[in-house]
Structures are given as structure tokens and as C-alpha cells.
Design a protein around this motif. Structure first.
Motif, PDB file in Angstrom:
ATOM      1  N   TRP A 126      29.954 -67.630-103.025  1.00  0.00           N
ATOM      2  CA  TRP A 126      28.656 -66.877-102.700  1.00  0.00           C
ATOM      3  C   TRP A 126      28.186 -67.869-101.808  1.00  0.00           C
ATOM      4  O   TRP A 126      27.975 -69.043-102.084  1.00  0.00           O
ATOM      5  CB  TRP A 126      27.737 -66.908-103.781  1.00  0.00           C
ATOM      6  CG  TRP A 126      28.150 -66.221-105.174  1.00  0.00           C
ATOM      7  CD1 TRP A 126      29.206 -66.071-106.096  1.00  0.00           C
ATOM      8  CD2 TRP A 126      28.035 -64.689-105.060  1.00  0.00           C
ATOM      9  NE1 TRP A 126      29.568 -65.119-106.533  1.00  0.00           N
ATOM     10  CE2 TRP A 126      28.435 -63.764-106.085  1.00  0.00           C
ATOM     11  CE3 TRP A 126      27.102 -63.682-104.301  1.00  0.00           C
ATOM     12  CZ2 TRP A 126      28.349 -62.661-106.222  1.00  0.00           C
ATOM     13  CZ3 TRP A 126      27.087 -62.534-104.652  1.00  0.00           C
ATOM     14  CH2 TRP A 126      27.865 -61.933-105.689  1.00  0.00           C
ATOM     15  N   ILE A 127      27.720 -67.480-100.642  1.00  0.00           N
ATOM     16  CA  ILE A 127      27.463 -68.374 -99.363  1.00  0.00           C
ATOM     17  C   ILE A 127      25.948 -67.670 -99.004  1.00  0.00           C
ATOM     18  O   ILE A 127      25.857 -66.458 -98.527  1.00  0.00           O
ATOM     19  CB  ILE A 127      28.446 -68.057 -97.971  1.00  0.00           C
ATOM     20  CG1 ILE A 127      30.099 -68.287 -98.602  1.00  0.00           C
ATOM     21  CG2 ILE A 127      27.936 -68.815 -96.964  1.00  0.00           C
ATOM     22  CD1 ILE A 127      30.902 -67.820 -97.761  1.00  0.00           C
ATOM     23  N   SER A 128      25.204 -68.654 -99.009  1.00  0.00           N
ATOM     24  CA  SER A 128      23.618 -68.416 -98.398  1.00  0.00           C
ATOM     25  C   SER A 128      23.814 -68.519 -96.929  1.00  0.00           C
ATOM     26  O   SER A 128      24.209 -69.627 -96.364  1.00  0.00           O
ATOM     27  CB  SER A 128      22.726 -69.447 -99.055  1.00  0.00           C
ATOM     28  OG  SER A 128      22.956 -70.723 -98.737  1.00  0.00           O
ATOM     29  N   THR A 129      23.171 -67.645 -96.028  1.00  0.00           N
ATOM     30  CA  THR A 129      22.935 -67.583 -94.639  1.00  0.00           C
ATOM     31  C   THR A 129      21.701 -67.129 -94.208  1.00  0.00           C
ATOM     32  O   THR A 129      20.648 -67.027 -94.949  1.00  0.00           O
ATOM     33  CB  THR A 129      23.941 -66.475 -94.059  1.00  0.00           C
ATOM     34  OG1 THR A 129      23.404 -65.411 -94.257  1.00  0.00           O
ATOM     35  CG2 THR A 129      25.562 -66.656 -94.549  1.00  0.00           C
ATOM     36  N   ASN A 130      21.541 -67.317 -92.955  1.00  0.00           N
ATOM     37  CA  ASN A 130      20.139 -66.799 -92.286  1.00  0.00           C
ATOM     38  C   ASN A 130      20.091 -65.324 -92.179  1.00  0.00           C
ATOM     39  O   ASN A 130      19.064 -64.961 -91.654  1.00  0.00           O
ATOM     40  CB  ASN A 130      20.043 -67.672 -90.780  1.00  0.00           C
ATOM     41  CG  ASN A 130      21.056 -67.051 -90.103  1.00  0.00           C
ATOM     42  OD1 ASN A 130      22.117 -66.522 -90.471  1.00  0.00           O
ATOM     43  ND2 ASN A 130      20.600 -66.932 -88.715  1.00  0.00           N
ATOM     44  N   ARG A 131      21.195 -64.713 -92.867  1.00  0.00           N
ATOM     45  CA  ARG A 131      20.969 -63.125 -92.568  1.00  0.00           C
ATOM     46  C   ARG A 131      21.495 -62.360 -93.902  1.00  0.00           C
ATOM     47  O   ARG A 131      21.836 -61.396 -93.951  1.00  0.00           O
ATOM     48  CB  ARG A 131      22.028 -62.630 -91.538  1.00  0.00           C
ATOM     49  CG  ARG A 131      21.532 -63.182 -90.232  1.00  0.00           C
ATOM     50  CD  ARG A 131      22.416 -62.486 -89.251  1.00  0.00           C
ATOM     51  NE  ARG A 131      22.118 -61.307 -88.915  1.00  0.00           N
ATOM     52  CZ  ARG A 131      22.613 -60.357 -88.029  1.00  0.00           C
ATOM     53  NH1 ARG A 131      23.474 -60.782 -87.129  1.00  0.00           N
ATOM     54  NH2 ARG A 131      22.269 -59.137 -87.953  1.00  0.00           N
ATOM     55  N   GLY A 132      20.988 -63.201 -95.146  1.00  0.00           N
ATOM     56  CA  GLY A 132      21.274 -62.717 -96.314  1.00  0.00           C
ATOM     57  C   GLY A 132      22.306 -63.583 -97.127  1.00  0.00           C
ATOM     58  O   GLY A 132      22.642 -64.495 -96.799  1.00  0.00           O
ATOM     59  N   LEU A 133      22.755 -63.089 -98.407  1.00  0.00           N
ATOM     60  CA  LEU A 133      23.841 -63.887 -99.227  1.00  0.00           C
ATOM     61  C   LEU A 133      25.211 -62.853 -98.964  1.00  0.00           C
ATOM     62  O   LEU A 133      25.118 -61.795 -99.097  1.00  0.00           O
ATOM     63  CB  LEU A 133      23.111 -63.604-100.607  1.00  0.00           C
ATOM     64  CG  LEU A 133      24.208 -64.363-101.692  1.00  0.00           C
ATOM     65  CD1 LEU A 133      23.776 -65.723-101.488  1.00  0.00           C
ATOM     66  CD2 LEU A 133      23.411 -64.010-103.045  1.00  0.00           C
ATOM     67  N   CYS A 134      26.237 -63.697 -98.865  1.00  0.00           N
ATOM     68  CA  CYS A 134      27.352 -63.342 -98.676  1.00  0.00           C
ATOM     69  C   CYS A 134      28.487 -63.337-100.004  1.00  0.00           C
ATOM     70  O   CYS A 134      28.309 -64.731-100.046  1.00  0.00           O
ATOM     71  CB  CYS A 134      28.124 -63.678 -97.422  1.00  0.00           C
ATOM     72  SG  CYS A 134      29.659 -63.050 -96.952  1.00  0.00           S
TER      73      CYS A 134
END
Length: 539
Positions: A20-28
Motif C-alpha cells: 500500500w503506497i501513499s502518494t500525492n494523488r491518492g492511495l495505491c
């Protein structure tokens, strides 16, 4: 692939192996390929596509529309012992259990909503959603479809793909766009299919389909072709009969003339002969337009089963460039001899096809008259071509043939070989030996420095072993442009390919091997010429 320009902040792993990867455009959510089944379906635009043919890692993005507090996350994140995950965002803390997230399993039904021609709604007798077939004229080949997949969980994340069977080689994935357009389709029958997925990337593979029939213009129908051919035949027949009547009348008039007009009669006879030539040329032009050239040419070729009876392991690699070929092969058997010829006529396509038909008939005439040596056959064939095509007077048609002829003595394991520009190659114990041909062709006007050269073909006698492979060939295979430099193949490469072909199990595998080799060599380059290779052993 991830969306471009995303910033990765923190990565946590759940108990199922997902990242689970947090980004500046949501959670992936990232699932490695070893955790995917072979039946994983294509996913939406915000996920990486995974198919049965291309088993890659899968990504799935979550944003505000999925219930996140914000799309932009900070670097704060942790995972508790009971599997809960915490991520810090710009608008609060996100907490969830990955095992509690379930995909939407509903497969959205797909319906057509509109059909337009030239951007105008096309009137149908029934609603487009229930329509299974649409018939159009060749002028109505610019059209578009609109469609919809019925899943209301997150409609903006519904994805679509379409394919026009008979035109598209594979599915076209278009994201959440709900229309498709086609222009300038050829007349024929097509099936337009569309499928859709829900917000979780679950595809309804059945989708919807509709048959499209585009009728050809009248001048491209079989009836029109038949009418044109029939009209031409009637016109030619009528013209010939009319000319015959005129010639007979002129002949009667000439016979009644007195001796004083002998000179005038000679001149008139010359005119009559020229008119006959014109009639013959017109007949040839009409004959070239007949669409039965391929059937005629194939009927003249000897059956491969007949050659198989002579050499069970033999094979023929025959690949015409166009519908009809300028290459052909000839086979004949005598009491203890077998005759094989591999012929390359000038040109390819229709002109080459006519030359191959002429060559086949002349060879049959020469071979059936008596048993001759290969050089005598070539000499007679050259003489016949020059005679038939009127090449001795420097006529306009100077086409000829390059060929190799082998007369096989099956009892004594010997081959008498003679060639016109085309040699043969014998593979013995893995080594290739090339036997060169004479440098002049059969037929045509052969000159050096403006002086006609007399042709006298020679015969070579070759002893062979039982396991030797004898290859006869035209120049189409090894002169095919290809490779990185875009140049023709050389003899060394060609011989290596033939040595490898000899090691294949049967004739079918030899054909497949040669086809694969020439395709790999040719690459993106177009076919240059007809291709013919004959391989055989003497049992």
C-alpha cells in the motif's frame, strides 16, 4: 503503470503480500505478479492492465470518490499488529483493514445507445439496443457507435473496450469513453463488439455485439464482373469473325487481279498480316484480364504426390509474390530416369504467370517427344521460346527464363545437371557444394557489347550418395532484401539455411523452417519476388 508525476511517500505491506503506497494523488494498492491468478482481467485507466498474455504487477488507485479524506498524503504511516493500517493525509488520518476491502463483483451489462452515420443519427426499424444487424451501402462507411455499461457504484470509473472483427486485430481499450468511430471500411461483413468493466476492473467479457454488413457498389459485384467478361468475349468473337470475312473477301479480290498488279497484291498481303498481328495482340490483352490465371497455372503444375512417389522425403517451398507466379516446377518420369526442372520466368504476377504457362507447355512438348539430356532440353526450350515470341528479329517481347534441369539416374545414383543462370546445391555430410549454371538465360535477346551471343548449354554429371540432399531453387529466396542493412541474402547464408533445413524431420517442418527463416530475414521489408525451392533425395 502509475499515473505520471505521482510522488510516493510511504509503503506498507499487508498480510496478503500487497503493498500500500501513499502518494500525492491518492492511495495505491500494488499486487506483485506472484500473487495474481492467470485469469486476472484487464483493469481500468487508473490501474495497470494485466492479461493472460501479459502477467505483470497490478496497481489500483483509491481517491476521494472511494471515501478517502483527501487525495494528498504525507509521509506518516504505520501498521498495527492486528493488520490495521494508518496513513496521514493533508485532511486527516486514514485507518482501514485491507482484508475488509472487497471488489465490486458485478459485471455491468452493456447496451448500444446510438448509431450515427456522418454524425447524424441513423434511423432504424427497431431500437439500437435490440438490434443485431445493420446493412449499409458502400457510401455509408463513416459511422460511429455510442454505448453504456450499467454499473452505478462509481460510473465514472467504468471502463470500455471495443473491437471490429474483420478489421481490428485486437481489442481497443478506451478508458471511460463511451463511443467508437470507423471511417472508410471496405465492403464486407463485420461484427462490432464492445465490453465494459465496473469500478473494480471486473469485465463483462460477453458485452454486446452487432453485425455490420457493407454492400459493395454494383461495379464490384460478381454479376458485373461476369457481364463485363461476357461482353468482352462477345466483342472479341464478333471482331474476329468480322475480320475473317473481310480477309476472305480481300483474298478473293486479290486472286482475281492480273499479273500486272502483283506488286500491289504483295503490299496488300503485308497489310493483312499486320492486321492479323493486331488481332492476336488484342486477344492477349483480353486474356490477361481473365481471373482464371491462377487455376490454369496450378492445373499445369505436377501434383506433389507424384514427386513424393519418386522421393518420399521431398518437399517444395513455393511462395508466389502475387496471385499467379512467374516461378514453376516440372516433373517427368521415364523407365529408370526422373526429370525435375525449377524455373524462374521473367517478371512475376500476371506477366510472369503467362510466361510460366508458356514454359510449362513447351517443356512438356520437348520432354514427351524423346529422352534428352538437360543441356539439349535447355537448347530446345530456348529455341522454342525465341520462335514462339518472335525474338529472333529483335521483337518487343524479350522475356526469358532462368532455370535448372536435373535428369536423375535412380539406378546408378547420378545426376545430369544443366542450368541457365540457376545452379543447384547438394548437401552431403553437412557440407554444401554449389554447382554453377551457364551465365545466359533461356530465350530472350542475349547480347554482349551489342553483339548477339550463340547459346550452347553444358551438362554436368554428378555422383550422389543415398543421404545427400539436392536443392534446386530460383533467385527469389536469396535475393530477398532484409537484415539490418536492407541488402539481399548472400550464397553463404543461403547454404547455411539449406543445411539446417535438411535436418528437419519432414516436409512440413522444412516448409515451416524456410518460411520462418525468410520472414525473420525480411523483417519489415516487402516481398521482392516469387520464391521456389525444391529439395529431394534419391532413394
Amino acid at each position: 503503470m502509475l499515473v505520471v508525476e505521482e510522488t510516493l511517500n510511504r509503503i506498507l505491506s499487508d498480510d496478503s503480500g500487497n503493498l500500500w503506497i501513499s502518494t500525492n494523488r491518492g492511495l495505491c494498492k500494488f499486487t506483485p505478479p506472484e500473487y495474481l491468478s492467470s485469469s486476472t482481467l484487464n483493469l481500468s485507466t487508473d490501474t495497470a492492465k494485466v492479461t493472460e498474455e501479459n502477467d505483470k504487477p497490478i496497481f489500483k488507485n483509491f481517491d476521494l470518490s472511494d471515501g478517502l479524506p483527501a487525495n494528498s498524503f504525507s509521509g506518516a504511516a504505520c501498521k498495527t499488529k492486528d493488520g490495521l493500517m494508518y496513513f496521514g493525509s493533508t485532511d486527516g488520518m486514514l485507518c482501514f483493514n485491507p482484508d475488509s476491502l472487497k471488489d465490486n463483483s458485478h459485471k455491468p451489462p452493456v447496451y448500444f445507445t446510438s448509431f450515427k452515420i456522418f454524425e447524424t443519427e441513423f434511423p432504424l426499424d427497431t431500437p439500437i439496443a435490440t438490434k443485431h444487424e445493420i446493412i449499409l451501402s458502400y457510401k455509408q462507411n463513416f459511422f460511429s457507435f455510442e454505448f453504456v455499461g450499467l454499473d452505478y457504484a462509481q460510473p465514472l470509473k467504468n471502463q470500455y473496450a471495443f473491437r471490429m472483427e474483420g478489421f481490428d486485430n485486437k481489442w481497443v481499450y478506451i478508458g471511460n469513453r463511451r463511443y467508437a468511430s470507423y471511417t472508410n471500411l471496405d465492403p464486407g461483413e463485420y461484427v462490432f463488439r464492445v465490453k465494459a468493466s465496473n469500478n473494480s476492473g471486473i469485465w463483462n467479457e460477453d458485452g454486446a455485439f452487432i453485425r455490420i454488413i457493407i454492400t459493395p457498389p454494383f461495379w464490384r459485384t460478381k454479376t458485373f464482373y461476369a457481364a463485363c467478361i461476357l461482353t468482352l468475349i462477345v466483342m472479341v468473337f464478333s471482331y474476329i469473325k468480322w475480320r475473317e470475312r473481310n480477309l476472305k473477301r480481300e483474298k478473293r479480290i486479290l486472286e482475281e487481279k492480273v499479273e500486272l498488279r502483283t506488286k500491289q497484291l504483295d503490299e496488300k498481303n503485308k497489310v493483312v498480316e499486320e492486321q492479323k498481328k493486331v488481332v492476336i495482340e488484342k486477344n492477349l490483352q483480353i486474356t490477361e484480364s481473365i481471373n482464371y490465371a491462377k487455376k490454369i497455372q496450378h492445373a499445369l503444375l505436377p501434383p506433389q504426390e507424384l514427386i513424393k512417389s519418386f522421393s518420399p522425403d521431398s518437399f517444395i517451398f513455393f511462395r508466389p509474390k502475387d496471385i499467379v507466379s512467374g516461378d514453376f516446377y516440372y516433373f517427368a518420369e521415364f523407365e529408370k530416369y526422373t526429370l525435375l526442372a525449377c524455373v524462374d520466368c521473367t517478371g512475376h504476377g500476371v506477366p510472369g504467370g503467362f510466361m510460366s504457362t508458356l514454359g510449362s507447355l513447351l517443356l512438356d512438348k520437348i520432354v514427351n517427344s524423346e529422352l534428352l539430356s538437360p543441356s539439349e532440353i535447355l537448347n530446345k526450350l530456348s529455341t522454342e521460346i525465341i520462335r514462339v515470341l518472335h525474338q529472333q528479329d529483335g521483337g518487343e517481347i524479350q522475356d526469358g527464363m532462368d532455370l535448372s534441369v536435373c535428369l536423375i539416374d535412380r539406378t546408378n545414383k547420378k545426376i545430369e545437371f544443366s542450368g541457365a543462370r540457376n545452379g543447384i546445391i547438394i548437401i552431403s555430410d553437412g557440407l554444401a557444394t554449389r554447382y554453377k549454371a551457364d551465365l545466359f538465360p533461356v530465350g530472350g535477346n542475349y547480347m554482349k557489347k551489342g553483339v548477339a551471343i550463340e547459346r550452347n548449354f553444358k551438362t554436368q554429371t554428378i555422383s550422389i550418395n543415398q543421404n545427400d540432399w539436392i536443392y534446386m531453387y530460383t533467385d527469389g529466396f536469396m535475393e530477398q532484401v532484409g537484415g539490418e542493412e536492407g541488402i539481399p541474402m548472400n550464397y553463404t547464408q543461403f547454404e547455411k539455411i539449406l543445411i539446417s533445413a535438411s535436418n528437419q524431420q519432414n516436409s512440413e517442418e522444412k516448409n515451416i523452417f524456410l518460411q520462418t527463416e525468410i520472414d525473420n530475414w525480411r523483417g519489415k521489408h516487402e516481398r521482392d519476388d516469387d520464391m521456389l525451392i525444391i529439395g529431394f533425395q534419391v532413394a
